[in-house]
Enzyme design. Structure first.
Site, mmCIF file in Angstrom:
data_model
loop_
_atom_site.group_PDB
_atom_site.id
_atom_site.type_symbol
_atom_site.label_atom_id
_atom_site.label_comp_id
_atom_site.label_asym_id
_atom_site.label_seq_id
_atom_site.Cartn_x
_atom_site.Cartn_y
_atom_site.Cartn_z
ATOM 1 N N CYS A 81 0.849 -1.184 0.000
ATOM 2 C CA CYS A 81 0.000 0.000 0.000
ATOM 3 C C CYS A 81 0.885 1.234 0.000
ATOM 4 O O CYS A 81 1.737 1.400 0.876
ATOM 5 C CB CYS A 81 -0.920 -0.003 1.220
ATOM 6 S SG CYS A 81 -1.897 1.511 1.393
ATOM 7 N N LEU A 82 0.664 2.121 -0.963
ATOM 8 C CA LEU A 82 1.437 3.358 -1.048
ATOM 9 C C LEU A 82 0.656 4.561 -0.548
ATOM 10 O O LEU A 82 1.188 5.663 -0.476
ATOM 11 C CB LEU A 82 1.862 3.615 -2.500
ATOM 12 C CG LEU A 82 2.682 2.511 -3.155
ATOM 13 C CD1 LEU A 82 3.029 2.904 -4.581
ATOM 14 C CD2 LEU A 82 3.945 2.224 -2.362
#
Length: 236
Positions: free
Chosen positions: A150-151
């Site tokens: 997850c960015l």
């Protein structure tokens, strides 16, 4: 998630065998320059790649897409930082495998972290798909135990609130991250991702003794977890 993860034993045997492997690696010592090329295009994609069964296999985007990917390869060949290693594949231009070495002076120091990437037909309009070789460990808030990356949490903390409670939480977080990194080392030593076996052997041959010395320094409270430059451990 890497398929091997589902069959890993969860009892104490993995830890004991992993510790033995780590000790064997540390015994070699040394810190010569790594022999593993940072970037290479190899003929065959690995069977254990997370996206090997992706429906859109091989050359997925036509000539324009091919030229774009080849341009990316050239950038990677010439511009990778010293701590990142990438393999591309002639038979599957849509796939990449990446290894990253944990940064010095952090809880992730000397860890080897592996990621599989898939470039969709609409790349660059959409980002690559990325999956981390987690071995069932949730390394931090951005990387789940399933291997999901997850960015969305990046660059959302302004760094202005560092009271006593925040500092204490930082220490706990660093200790947890360090322990998870050490555990991931044991899994990587036992099950290195295909094509990177040489890198794993060479990395821990060179860095194994520093990993052990850093652990000793942390255990004896010689410094705060996650702040030690491994070479400094030699002088403690």
């Amino acid at each position: 998630m890497v398929l091997r993860q589902a069959v890993l034993p969860t009892n104490g045997n993995v830890s004991a065998e992993g510790k033995k492997a780590a000790n064997n690696a540390a015994a070699f010592g040394g810190d010569e320059s790594p022999l593993f090329p940072q970037f290479d295009v190899v003929p065959q994609s690995p069977a254990d790649h997370s996206y090997i069964h992706e429906t859109n296999q091989g050359v997925v985007g036509g000539n324009k897409w091919i030229k774009r990917v080849q341009k990316e390869w050239k950038i990677l060949e010439n511009s990778l930082p010293d701590t990142i290693y990438v393999r591309a594949f002639e038979d599957r231009m849509d796939l990449l495998r990446v290894a990253m070495v944990g940064a010095t002076g952090t809880p992730y120091q000397d860890g080897l972290f592996f990621f599989d990437l898939h470039l969709p037909s609409s790349y660059l309009a959409v980002p690559p798909l990325v999956e981390y070789h987690s071995f069932g460990l949730s390394l931090n808030l951005n990387i789940g135990a399933s291997g999901s990356v997850c960015l969305s949490l990046l660059d959302t903390f302004d760094g202005t609130s560092r009271d006593a409670k925040g500092a204490r939480n930082e220490i706990i977080y660093a200790e947890d991250a360090c322990l998870l990194t050490l555990r991931s080392m044991l899994y990587v030593l036992r099950w290195p991702p295909a094509g990177f076996e040489e890198l794993v052997r060479d990395h821990f041959r060179r860095r194994g003794k520093f990993v052990i010395l850093a652990c000793q320094a942390y255990l004896h409270k010689a410094c705060t977890v996650g702040t030690l430059d491994a070479e400094d451990a030699l002088r403690r």
